[in-house]
Design an enzyme around this catalytic site. Structure first.
Site, PDB file in Angstrom:
ATOM      1  N   GLU A  98      40.032   3.663  33.062  1.00 33.96           N
ATOM      2  CA  GLU A  98      39.849   4.191  31.721  1.00 33.96           C
ATOM      3  C   GLU A  98      39.266   5.599  31.777  1.00 33.96           C
ATOM      4  OE1 GLU A  98      39.349   0.066  29.185  1.00 33.96           O
ATOM      5  OE2 GLU A  98      37.541   1.197  29.670  1.00 33.96           O
ATOM      6  N   CYS A 111      35.391  12.173  30.104  1.00 38.00           N
ATOM      7  CA  CYS A 111      34.692  11.301  31.046  1.00 38.00           C
ATOM      8  C   CYS A 111      35.728  10.725  32.010  1.00 38.00           C
ATOM      9  CB  CYS A 111      33.987  10.186  30.277  1.00 38.00           C
ATOM     10  SG  CYS A 111      32.902   9.148  31.257  1.00 38.00           S
ATOM     11  N   CYS A 118      33.813  -0.604  40.558  1.00 43.75           N
ATOM     12  CA  CYS A 118      32.638   0.000  41.178  1.00 43.75           C
ATOM     13  C   CYS A 118      31.933  -1.053  42.026  1.00 43.75           C
ATOM     14  CB  CYS A 118      31.681   0.533  40.117  1.00 43.75           C
ATOM     15  SG  CYS A 118      30.255   1.413  40.808  1.00 43.75           S
ATOM     16  N   CYS A 122      25.236  -2.095  39.360  1.00 36.69           N
ATOM     17  CA  CYS A 122      24.151  -1.815  38.418  1.00 36.69           C
ATOM     18  C   CYS A 122      24.184  -2.873  37.318  1.00 36.69           C
ATOM     19  CB  CYS A 122      24.310  -0.413  37.827  1.00 36.69           C
ATOM     20  SG  CYS A 122      24.148   0.904  39.071  1.00 36.69           S
ATOM     21  N   CYS A 125      25.770  -2.340  33.523  1.00 38.68           N
ATOM     22  CA  CYS A 125      27.026  -1.597  33.385  1.00 38.68           C
ATOM     23  C   CYS A 125      28.220  -2.549  33.336  1.00 38.68           C
ATOM     24  CB  CYS A 125      27.183  -0.627  34.554  1.00 38.68           C
ATOM     25  SG  CYS A 125      28.703   0.348  34.474  1.00 38.68           S
ATOM     26  N   CYS A 353      29.269   4.839  26.686  1.00 43.51           N
ATOM     27  CA  CYS A 353      28.759   4.901  28.051  1.00 43.51           C
ATOM     28  C   CYS A 353      28.427   3.499  28.567  1.00 43.51           C
ATOM     29  CB  CYS A 353      27.510   5.773  28.087  1.00 43.51           C
ATOM     30  SG  CYS A 353      26.855   6.026  29.735  1.00 43.51           S
TER      31      CYS A 353
END
Length: 382
Positions: A98, A111, A118, A122, A125, A353
């Site tokens: 994305e 962005c 990933c 974290c 996220c 975000c």
């Protein structure tokens, strides 16, 4: 750069030097021909060599036989009510990433993702729940900018112009170092997208050795995903902190500041209710920022970007209330720390975000683990 199965080389992703070398060594052409092709690709968004009319017929024939200009395929694009725009771009083997464009008061920020998924895990996220598949190629990284710029170039009166790029999408950019550095070179090249160094930002969770490596290779703005003012809390939220604790990370940021032309480092801090938004957290963070500025001998060497947490299905975290966010900001401002609160954008299209998920064939099986936890929580609630 790996060539596709038909053997043609995707010219997207070759920076100026590499493209010049390719024209000279592989095609037997003058190096300046690479400049002509870059202008067609990045300034006019032309992907058909036949349309590059200032190239000779013989050269166009060589290019058509041996090369291609192939940006990522758009699976869908989705505008938000607030002007934010999200693209889902198809990769290989069922994967997708994305990319998000955010217009705001005379600037337009894109962005950009660096990985399919990933691997850093974290805790707050959404991308982390998808697990990790692979790094993006340089062509796939710069291809996101190409897709967005081509779209924005078709907007009437260019009322939404691409002015900034942040490597803050899916993935940890410094774990895909060479491809990201190559793509950022094209973002900044006058024959590419011509962005100033301060308008290209790399956001990292804090890979200290690679921050040092970045300083030697790319003079771009740096944003650090801090999210906690002490090691105990940060290790819980950002597991990478166990390997690179805060003191080590701040020292690397200081070195980056001293060895580049960048004036300040941005520290990202996602506010979560009852987790990291208390007055004592603000006091610790203010002390950490003041210490950094003293060491940098510049009162404005650190900027804090407060990000209201963006919830996603299955998360245990909650967004801090507006009163708590403003009180947190006031404590930092009163302590002399430059602090901004990022407005939440693109909520209606899950483009805010921390919400980017894409479509990841997870090699780590983290998606399955997350679904089991989610289903377990639902069973317990029932």
């Amino acid at each position: 750069m790996a060539a596709p199965k038909d053997g043609r080389v995707n010219l997207l992703g070759l920076d100026r030097s590499a493209l010049e070398d390719f024209f000279e060594r592989e095609l037997g052409e003058k190096r300046y021909r690479a400049h002509q092709v870059m202008k067609w690709m990045y300034h006019r968004h032309v992907t058909d060599f036949g349309g590059m009319t200032d190239l000779g017929k013989a050269l166009r024939g060589k290019l058509e036989e041996r090369c291609e200009v192939r940006p990522p395929a758009v699976v869908f694009d989705k505008p938000s009510a607030d002007g934010t725009h999200k693209w889902l771009l198809g990769m290989d083997a069922g994967n997708a990433i994305e990319t998000v464009f955010i217009p705001d008061k005379g600037r337009g920020t894109l962005c950009v993702s660096s990985q399919v998924g990933c691997g850093l895990n974290c805790q707050f996220c959404s991308t982390a729940t998808q697990g990790f598949n692979r790094n993006l190629s340089a062509a796939e990284v710069i291809g996101q900018v190409f897709v967005a710029a081509r779209h924005l170039g078709n907007v009437p009166h260019r009322e939404r112009k691409l002015t900034n790029v942040v490597m803050m999408g899916m993935g940890e950019p410094l774990l895909n170092f060479e491809n990201v550095v190559t793509a950022m070179s094209l973002m900044r090249d006058d024959l590419g997208f011509g962005l100033a160094g301060k308008r290209v930002t790399l956001s990292t969770a804090g890979l200290v050795p690679m921050i040092d490596a970045l300083a030697a290779r790319a003079d771009v703005a740096l944003a650090v995903s801090l999210h906690a003012p002490n090691d105990e809390l940060r290790t819980r939220l950002v597991p990478l902190n166990k390997k690179h604790p805060i003191a080590e990370l701040m020292a690397a940021c200081l070195r980056y500041l001293r060895s580049t032309k960048i004036d300040s480092i941005t520290f990202e801090y996602t506010l979560m209710r009852g987790v990291n938004d208390q007055p004592e957290h603000a006091r610790e963070l203010a002390a950490l920022m003041r210490q950094f500025c003293r060491q940098a001998q510049d009162a404005h060497a650190a900027k804090v970007n407060l990000i209201p947490f963006n919830p996603f299905p299955g998360t245990r975290f909650e967004r801090s209330g507006e009163a708590e966010i403003r009180a947190f900001q006031k404590q930092l401002l009163d302590a002399g720390v430059l602090t901004m609160v990022r407005r939440t954008r693109g909520d209606d299209i899950d483009a805010a975000c921390g919400q980017l998920k894409g479509q990841v064939m997870d090699r780590t099986r983290r998606q399955a683990e997350f679904r089991r936890r989610l289903e377990g929580g639902a069973d317990a609630a029932a």
